[in-house]
Write an enzyme that holds these catalytic residues in place. Structure first.
Site, PDB file in Angstrom:
ATOM      1  N   HIS A   1       8.867  -2.699   3.482  1.00 40.90           N
ATOM      2  CA  HIS A   1       9.161  -3.655   2.404  1.00 40.90           C
ATOM      3  C   HIS A   1       9.967  -4.085   1.065  1.00 40.90           C
ATOM      4  O   HIS A   1       9.923  -5.024   0.322  1.00 40.90           O
ATOM      5  CB  HIS A   1       8.122  -1.971   1.322  1.00 40.90           C
TER       6      HIS A   1
ATOM      7  N   VAL B   1      10.579  -7.232   9.618  1.00 46.12           N
ATOM      8  CA  VAL B   1      11.556  -6.529   9.551  1.00 46.12           C
ATOM      9  C   VAL B   1      11.441  -5.878  11.168  1.00 46.12           C
ATOM     10  O   VAL B   1      10.258  -4.917  10.835  1.00 46.12           O
ATOM     11  CB  VAL B   1      12.079  -5.789   8.903  1.00 46.12           C
TER      12      VAL B   1
ATOM     13  N   GLY C   1       5.235 -10.434   3.330  1.00 49.74           N
ATOM     14  CA  GLY C   1       5.718 -10.303   4.861  1.00 49.74           C
ATOM     15  C   GLY C   1       5.385 -11.140   6.471  1.00 49.74           C
ATOM     16  O   GLY C   1       3.523 -10.712   5.926  1.00 49.74           O
ATOM     17  N   GLN C   2       5.550 -12.062   6.851  1.00 54.83           N
ATOM     18  CA  GLN C   2       5.438 -12.650   7.792  1.00 54.83           C
ATOM     19  C   GLN C   2       4.320 -11.104   9.379  1.00 54.83           C
ATOM     20  O   GLN C   2       3.620 -11.813   9.602  1.00 54.83           O
ATOM     21  CB  GLN C   2       5.999 -13.039   8.629  1.00 54.83           C
TER      22      GLN C   2
ATOM     23  N   MET D   1       0.857  -0.683  -0.042  1.00 53.52           N
ATOM     24  CA  MET D   1      -0.295  -0.039  -0.229  1.00 53.52           C
ATOM     25  C   MET D   1       0.850   1.398  -0.241  1.00 53.52           C
ATOM     26  O   MET D   1       0.427   2.898   0.584  1.00 53.52           O
ATOM     27  CB  MET D   1      -1.023   0.087   1.486  1.00 53.52           C
TER      28      MET D   1
HETATM   29  P1  AMP Z   1       1.826  -2.771   3.618  1.00 51.10           P
HETATM   30  O1  AMP Z   1       2.010  -1.497   2.268  1.00 51.10           O
HETATM   31  O2  AMP Z   1       1.640  -2.790   5.096  1.00 51.10           O
HETATM   32  O3  AMP Z   1       0.271  -3.267   2.630  1.00 51.10           O
HETATM   33  O4  AMP Z   1       2.372  -4.133   3.563  1.00 51.10           O
HETATM   34  C1  AMP Z   1       2.718  -4.966   1.712  1.00 51.10           C
HETATM   35  C2  AMP Z   1       3.799  -6.111   2.265  1.00 51.10           C
HETATM   36  O5  AMP Z   1       4.285  -5.934   2.901  1.00 51.10           O
HETATM   37  C3  AMP Z   1       3.604  -6.674   2.703  1.00 51.10           C
HETATM   38  O6  AMP Z   1       2.963  -7.916   2.994  1.00 51.10           O
HETATM   39  C4  AMP Z   1       3.361  -6.721   4.510  1.00 51.10           C
HETATM   40  O7  AMP Z   1       3.652  -8.573   5.072  1.00 51.10           O
HETATM   41  C5  AMP Z   1       4.809  -6.562   4.182  1.00 51.10           C
HETATM   42  N1  AMP Z   1       5.718  -5.830   5.704  1.00 51.10           N
HETATM   43  C6  AMP Z   1       4.906  -4.489   6.351  1.00 51.10           C
HETATM   44  N2  AMP Z   1       5.809  -4.306   6.952  1.00 51.10           N
HETATM   45  C7  AMP Z   1       6.920  -5.312   7.580  1.00 51.10           C
HETATM   46  C8  AMP Z   1       7.569  -5.430   8.248  1.00 51.10           C
HETATM   47  N3  AMP Z   1       8.008  -4.561   9.221  1.00 51.10           N
HETATM   48  N4  AMP Z   1       8.175  -6.375   7.857  1.00 51.10           N
HETATM   49  C9  AMP Z   1       8.758  -7.556   6.454  1.00 51.10           C
HETATM   50  N5  AMP Z   1       7.026  -7.473   6.021  1.00 51.10           N
HETATM   51  C10 AMP Z   1       6.651  -6.420   5.800  1.00 51.10           C
END
Ligand code: AMP
Length: 285
Positions: free
Chosen positions: A39, A178, A149-150, A32
């Site tokens: 990311h 992370v 991401g986990q 997003m």
């Molecule tokens: P988002 O933009 O928050 O929808 O996240 C996009 C992707 O990044 C998703 O697969 C999340 O799980 C991953 N993600 C977000 N924060 C982290 C993090 N701290 N470590 C690893 N992956 C992440």
């Protein structure tokens, strides 16, 4: 350095199709935006496995409830370009809402069971928004590989479920969480935290580490561990603890008694109006 920004679905599909015809392996990293090093780690992993890395930036309105932060969700394309280039992405797919959802749009992809608990019980329409947009992103970017991401453990499980149930034929890679040096999991929403809540939010990781220690020492009853985790979290003055859950990650069901080989401890906690999620996968010794 520059990066190709694609806003049209048709153009993105044509580009992906051309790469496929050339025998290139495509990986996609859906996001997003407001990209951070979490990311970036996903993009770097995608880079290791593919010839072409597409990251998608789309603040998806259908996964937000009306009372949630869709409008205020942070957005910064220039910053995102820099992070995406540095991490090694080739293309950013960056559609408008009207491009993704026509006025007549009326289809949904929904996973039963797993999407109703934890996040799903506090955000009842969230996962149908996620699975629907992820299905669209898969059809638009035509990847061989997708990296998630986990950090969003339940989302990762649910995405793997649609890929299996609906035969997407895409390899899903789940990347580790992370964290900042002090343990706070990176999140685009961390920007909402004031200095006090930012410090207080460290109780989340601390409580997860506490759970890991207890479990490694042999504790198996989740009630006791949860009570202690709650005490640790309350020390950080949260405005609300939505849940602290112990989950069998193979089937994504809550457990009362922890059993080998692995348990997922997941939580959602609010500091002021900011809702943070975090989790830890604990492999029993
Ligand atoms: P988002 O933009 O928050 O929808 O996240 C996009 C992707 O990044 C998703 O697969 C999340 O799980 C991953 N993600 C977000 N924060 C982290 C993090 N701290 N470590 C690893 N992956 C992440």
């Amino acid at each position: 350095m520059s990066i190709q920004i694609v806003k049209s679905i048709r153009e993105m599909q044509d580009i992906a199709e051309r790469f496929r015809c050339e025998g290139k392996i495509i990986a996609v990293v859906p996001t997003m935006g407001y990209l951070h090093q979490g990311h970036a780690s996903l993009i770097k992993i995608a880079r290791l496995h593919a010839d072409v890395v597409i990251t998608t930036i789309f603040v998806n309105p259908t996964q937000f409830a009306p009372n949630e932060d869709y409008k205020s969700y942070p957005r910064d394309l220039d910053h995102d370009k820099t992070v995406a280039i540095d991490a090694g992405a080739d293309i950013i797919f960056f559609p408008d809402v009207s491009e993704m959802y026509s006025k007549e749009f009326s289809s949904i992809v929904e996973v039963e069971g797993a999407s109703k608990i934890l996040e799903g019980s506090f955000r009842p329409t969230h996962f149908q928004g996620v699975t629907t947009v992820v299905a669209k992103i898969f059809h638009i970017t035509k990847p061989h590989i997708a990296v998630f991401g986990q950090k969003d453990a339940q989302q990762a499980f649910i995405v793997q479920k649609i890929v299996k149930d609906l035969n997407f034929g895409i390899k899903i890679i789940i990347a580790p969480i992370v964290r900042e040096e002090d343990g706070l999991a990176l999140s685009s929403r961390n920007i909402y935290l004031n200095d006090t809540d930012r410090k207080n939010a460290l109780v989340l990781y601390r409580s997860l580490q506490y759970a890991a220690k207890r479990i490694q020492e042999g504790a198996r009853n989740v009630t006791d561990i949860r009570i202690e985790m709650e005490k640790i979290i309350k020390g950080g003055n949260p405005s609300q603890i939505d849940y602290i859950a112990f989950v069998n990650p193979e089937i994504f069901k809550e457990v009362e008694i922890i059993e080998p080989p692995v348990v997922l401890v997941a939580l959602a906690v609010r500091f002021g109006t900011t809702r943070l999620i975090d989790n830890l996968l604990i492999r029993l010794k």
